[in-house]
Design an enzyme around this catalytic site. Structure first.
Site, PDB file in Angstrom:
ATOM      1  N   ARG A   1      16.856  11.112  -4.677  1.00  0.00           N
ATOM      2  CA  ARG A   1      15.767  11.491  -5.574  1.00  0.00           C
ATOM      3  C   ARG A   1      15.261  12.879  -5.186  1.00  0.00           C
ATOM      4  O   ARG A   1      14.847  13.084  -4.048  1.00  0.00           O
ATOM      5  CB  ARG A   1      14.632  10.470  -5.463  1.00  0.00           C
ATOM      6  CG  ARG A   1      13.363  10.832  -6.223  1.00  0.00           C
ATOM      7  CD  ARG A   1      12.308   9.727  -6.055  1.00  0.00           C
ATOM      8  NE  ARG A   1      11.078  10.067  -6.752  1.00  0.00           N
ATOM      9  CZ  ARG A   1       9.992  10.570  -6.166  1.00  0.00           C
ATOM     10  NH1 ARG A   1       9.968  10.798  -4.863  1.00  0.00           N
ATOM     11  NH2 ARG A   1       8.915  10.842  -6.877  1.00  0.00           N
TER      12      ARG A   1
ATOM     13  N   HIS B   1       7.127  17.815  -9.547  1.00  0.00           N
ATOM     14  CA  HIS B   1       6.560  17.452  -8.247  1.00  0.00           C
ATOM     15  C   HIS B   1       5.669  18.615  -7.814  1.00  0.00           C
ATOM     16  O   HIS B   1       5.957  19.293  -6.829  1.00  0.00           O
ATOM     17  CB  HIS B   1       7.672  17.140  -7.247  1.00  0.00           C
ATOM     18  CG  HIS B   1       7.235  16.339  -6.044  1.00  0.00           C
ATOM     19  ND1 HIS B   1       7.866  15.177  -5.651  1.00  0.00           N
ATOM     20  CD2 HIS B   1       6.234  16.528  -5.151  1.00  0.00           C
ATOM     21  CE1 HIS B   1       7.275  14.702  -4.555  1.00  0.00           C
ATOM     22  NE2 HIS B   1       6.286  15.512  -4.217  1.00  0.00           N
TER      23      HIS B   1
ATOM     24  N   GLU C   1       3.269  11.360  -8.772  1.00  0.00           N
ATOM     25  CA  GLU C   1       1.891  11.245  -8.292  1.00  0.00           C
ATOM     26  C   GLU C   1       0.895  12.094  -9.062  1.00  0.00           C
ATOM     27  O   GLU C   1       0.291  13.026  -8.496  1.00  0.00           O
ATOM     28  CB  GLU C   1       1.826  11.587  -6.799  1.00  0.00           C
ATOM     29  CG  GLU C   1       2.776  10.769  -5.944  1.00  0.00           C
ATOM     30  CD  GLU C   1       2.565  10.979  -4.449  1.00  0.00           C
ATOM     31  OE1 GLU C   1       1.921  11.965  -4.068  1.00  0.00           O
ATOM     32  OE2 GLU C   1       3.038  10.144  -3.669  1.00  0.00           O
TER      33      GLU C   1
ATOM     34  N   ASN D   1       5.059   5.082  -4.971  1.00  0.00           N
ATOM     35  CA  ASN D   1       5.055   5.680  -3.641  1.00  0.00           C
ATOM     36  C   ASN D   1       3.989   4.976  -2.831  1.00  0.00           C
ATOM     37  O   ASN D   1       2.829   4.910  -3.250  1.00  0.00           O
ATOM     38  CB  ASN D   1       4.737   7.176  -3.701  1.00  0.00           C
ATOM     39  CG  ASN D   1       5.830   7.980  -4.394  1.00  0.00           C
ATOM     40  OD1 ASN D   1       6.890   7.443  -4.729  1.00  0.00           O
ATOM     41  ND2 ASN D   1       5.578   9.259  -4.589  1.00  0.00           N
TER      42      ASN D   1
ATOM     43  N   TYR E   1       2.328   4.524   1.086  1.00  0.00           N
ATOM     44  CA  TYR E   1       2.222   4.986   2.475  1.00  0.00           C
ATOM     45  C   TYR E   1       1.269   4.162   3.324  1.00  0.00           C
ATOM     46  O   TYR E   1       1.520   3.933   4.498  1.00  0.00           O
ATOM     47  CB  TYR E   1       1.802   6.465   2.513  1.00  0.00           C
ATOM     48  CG  TYR E   1       2.917   7.384   2.068  1.00  0.00           C
ATOM     49  CD1 TYR E   1       3.879   7.815   2.972  1.00  0.00           C
ATOM     50  CD2 TYR E   1       3.050   7.771   0.743  1.00  0.00           C
ATOM     51  CE1 TYR E   1       4.928   8.632   2.573  1.00  0.00           C
ATOM     52  CE2 TYR E   1       4.100   8.587   0.330  1.00  0.00           C
ATOM     53  CZ  TYR E   1       5.042   9.016   1.260  1.00  0.00           C
ATOM     54  OH  TYR E   1       6.078   9.811   0.873  1.00  0.00           O
TER      55      TYR E   1
ATOM     56  N   GLU F   1       9.004   6.400  -2.853  1.00  0.00           N
ATOM     57  CA  GLU F   1       8.724   7.053  -1.562  1.00  0.00           C
ATOM     58  C   GLU F   1       8.060   6.040  -0.645  1.00  0.00           C
ATOM     59  O   GLU F   1       7.194   5.270  -1.076  1.00  0.00           O
ATOM     60  CB  GLU F   1       7.744   8.236  -1.687  1.00  0.00           C
ATOM     61  CG  GLU F   1       8.328   9.483  -2.281  1.00  0.00           C
ATOM     62  CD  GLU F   1       7.312  10.631  -2.353  1.00  0.00           C
ATOM     63  OE1 GLU F   1       6.359  10.669  -1.534  1.00  0.00           O
ATOM     64  OE2 GLU F   1       7.470  11.475  -3.241  1.00  0.00           O
TER      65      GLU F   1
HETATM   66  C1  GBH Z   1       3.618  12.070  -1.068  1.00  0.00           C
HETATM   67  O1  GBH Z   1       2.263  12.083  -1.355  1.00  0.00           O
HETATM   68  C2  GBH Z   1       4.275  13.240  -1.756  1.00  0.00           C
HETATM   69  O2  GBH Z   1       4.909  12.831  -2.957  1.00  0.00           O
HETATM   70  C3  GBH Z   1       5.238  13.991  -0.905  1.00  0.00           C
HETATM   71  O3  GBH Z   1       5.543  15.214  -1.499  1.00  0.00           O
HETATM   72  C4  GBH Z   1       4.658  14.152   0.475  1.00  0.00           C
HETATM   73  O4  GBH Z   1       5.458  14.952   1.297  1.00  0.00           O
HETATM   74  C5  GBH Z   1       4.510  12.782   1.073  1.00  0.00           C
HETATM   75  O5  GBH Z   1       3.689  11.997   0.288  1.00  0.00           O
HETATM   76  C6  GBH Z   1       3.914  12.767   2.468  1.00  0.00           C
HETATM   77  O6  GBH Z   1       2.580  13.190   2.436  1.00  0.00           O
HETATM   78  O7  GBH Z   1      -4.788  15.291   4.151  1.00  0.00           O
HETATM   79  O8  GBH Z   1      -6.522  15.903   2.578  1.00  0.00           O
HETATM   80  O9  GBH Z   1      -4.609  17.362   2.888  1.00  0.00           O
HETATM   81  C7  GBH Z   1       1.492  11.038  -0.825  1.00  0.00           C
HETATM   82  C8  GBH Z   1       0.050  11.293  -1.142  1.00  0.00           C
HETATM   83  C9  GBH Z   1      -0.526  13.579  -0.647  1.00  0.00           C
HETATM   84  C10 GBH Z   1      -1.794  11.765   0.207  1.00  0.00           C
HETATM   85  C11 GBH Z   1      -1.141  14.520   0.399  1.00  0.00           C
HETATM   86  C12 GBH Z   1      -2.419  12.661   1.222  1.00  0.00           C
HETATM   87  C13 GBH Z   1      -2.928  14.886   1.883  1.00  0.00           C
HETATM   88  C14 GBH Z   1      -4.360  15.139   1.592  1.00  0.00           C
HETATM   89  N1  GBH Z   1      -0.518  12.226  -0.176  1.00  0.00           N
HETATM   90  N2  GBH Z   1      -2.404  14.034   0.827  1.00  0.00           N
HETATM   91  S1  GBH Z   1      -5.130  15.975   2.898  1.00  0.00           S
END
Ligand code: GBH
Length: 458
Positions: A77, A121, A166, A294, A296, A363
């Site tokens: 992907r 993206h 996202e 996605n 996490y 993801e």
């Molecule tokens: C994904 O976002 C993305 O699709 C991917 O590109 C990214 O590399 C991966 O996760 C890992 O982060 O800490 O306040 O700066 C997941 C959603 C996006 C949530 C970034 C947290 C950071 C905010 N995340 N975000 S901050």
């Protein structure tokens, strides 16, 4: 635990995104995106890091596809950079941009790897931002044009497409808290942006289905498991609010054609929803071939403290909700709690509360402080993270969730947005000085999982 095998056609993959890996930011006619502008603005990213070179994947695609083949990936992907294909975001098409993705798709297919394209993206062409960006309705129509021309050109090779990765991040981090490009802090604009991303998704599905009906189409949402910090009514309300903004504000329009009424009410001080036009939600609510999720972590939230003052936030209308951590729960290098049961909950929540749709985890992964020692990177915590979350996927399938595949984030270390190169999510280590790729222990572990089509007994 016993061996856990997955359904025979389960799709095992890994994911990346264009701006995070490609580099070649000014080559072959690529236009500028909001992430070029943002990352070159002092103070926006850690160390002033940017994606000018990143993993230099643009020049190393053949080597990178070979690496994927060694891992035994069934699917890969990746995202396509809109400004490579339409440098100004509308009008003229840059053939060199399409050619790059055509070559990537061909090399993948030759290696027996199914290409899975994401149309967006986060790298909006800068000229479209200058014209109003996602808060402007016209951007949705521009996206549909770009989606249609791209799938028309590549749909013979790339048969699975997601519109957006996202949209929560693009709206609320891009225009709410401003920690992502374009770095705007305006709650009202963030709510309009969310609507126009959703509308762009619906318009794109209509346009693509009209001209290239044979491809599979979906969208990827980042969903969170949710928990109140205590059983107090205030904490329960905080959890309802954050679940509303993070999850339901996107799931409900896409899968049911409506905004959640409680969230619209929470947003009353931020937006009057005058941007919502008749028929929009029906447009957003197109039939999907699949939904990408996605996952996490979990958010554990508590009621605001008395007298808390609202600041610009990615949680408009709920700015003062407190994000807490449970004691004793391990975290990743992002400081995100590791919560695999939250993935079962999330998958079951979608499967049980919405109309049926095939699901993919598009993801899932973790950053850890990896060390390259004698040419090797041993990352047992990442192996453990993947193992726990794949057991969660297996449990969800056993509970009846129509989960069809799993993409690990990420194939390789890359540009982690505002964190620059300081956070490593890859199964493959990247030395940014030499561009040497070194598969970590987790890469070899994942290759075994794919070969076995499941997890070994523990
Ligand atoms: C994904 O976002 C993305 O699709 C991917 O590109 C990214 O590399 C991966 O996760 C890992 O982060 O800490 O306040 O700066 C997941 C959603 C996006 C949530 C970034 C947290 C950071 C905010 N995340 N975000 S901050």
């Amino acid at each position: 635990m016993t061996t856990q095998l997955f359904p025979p056609d389960f799709l095992w993959g890994a994911a990346t995104a264009a701006y995070q890996i490609e580099g070649a930011a000014t080559e072959d006619g690529r236009g500028r995106s909001i992430w070029d502008t943002f990352s070159h603005t002092p103070g926006r990213t850690v160390n002033g890091d940017h994606g000018d070179v990143a993993c230099d994947h643009y020049h190393r695609l053949t080597d990178d596809v070979r690496l994927m083949a060694e891992l035994g990936l069934k699917s890969y992907r990746f995202s396509l950079a809109w400004p490579r294909i339409q440098p100004a975001g509308s009008g003229r098409v840059n053939q060199a941009g399409l050619d790059f993705y055509r070559r990537l798709a061909d090399e993948l297919l030759e290696a027996g790897i199914l290409p899975w394209g994401t149309l967006y993206h986060w790298d909006l062409p800068q000229q479209l931002e200058d014209a109003g960006g996602w808060p402007a309705r016209d951007t949705a129509a521009r996206f549909a044009d770009y989606a249609q021309l791209t799938v028309d050109a590549l749909g013979d090779r790339i048969t699975n497409w997601t519109t957006f990765n996202e949209p929560w991040c693009s709206s609320f981090l891009g225009y709410g808290s401003g920690v992502h490009a374009p770095g705007v802090q305006d709650g009202g604009a963030s709510v309009r942006a969310a609507h126009h991303l959703l509308l762009g998704h619906g318009l794109a599905l209509q346009a693509v289905r009209a001209s290239t009906p044979e491809v599979n189409l979906g969208i990827t949402l980042n969903l969170y498991a949710m928990a109140p910090a205590s059983d107090s009514a205030g904490d329960a309300d905080a959890a309802r609010r954050i679940d509303g903004l993070a999850n339901r504000f996107f799931l409900d329009p896409v899968l049911r054609g409506e905004y959640p009424a409680d969230v619209v009410e929470d947003l009353a001080a931020v937006s009057d929803f005058a941007h919502l036009q008749d028929g929009d939600l029906a447009t957003v609510n197109q039939p999907l071939d699949f939904l990408g999720i996605n996952y996490y972590s979990r958010h554990v939230v508590a009621a605001p403290l008395p007298g808390a003052v609202a600041e610009p936030s990615c949680w408009p209308g709920s700015e003062t909700v407190r994000f807490t951590k449970r004691t004793g729960v391990p975290v990743t290098d992002m400081d995100w709690e590791i919560d695999a049961p939250g993935l079962v909950e999330t998958l079951r929540g979608v499967a049980e509360n919405y109309p049926p749709v095939p699901l993919y985890v598009t993801e899932n992964g973790a950053a850890f402080v990896d060390k390259l020692v004698d040419g090797e990177v041993d990352d047992p915590e990442r192996v453990d993270y993947f193992d726990q979350h794949l057991r969660a996927c297996h449990a969800a399938i056993e509970a009846g969730v129509p989960l069809k595949g799993y993409f690990a984030w990420s194939l390789m270390d890359n540009f982690e947005w505002s964190w620059g190169y300081t956070k490593r999510f890859g199964m493959v280590h990247v030395d940014y000085e030499t561009q040497t790729r070194t598969p970590k222990t987790s890469a070899r572990w994942y290759a075994d999982v794919i070969r076995r089509n499941g997890l070994a007994a523990q």
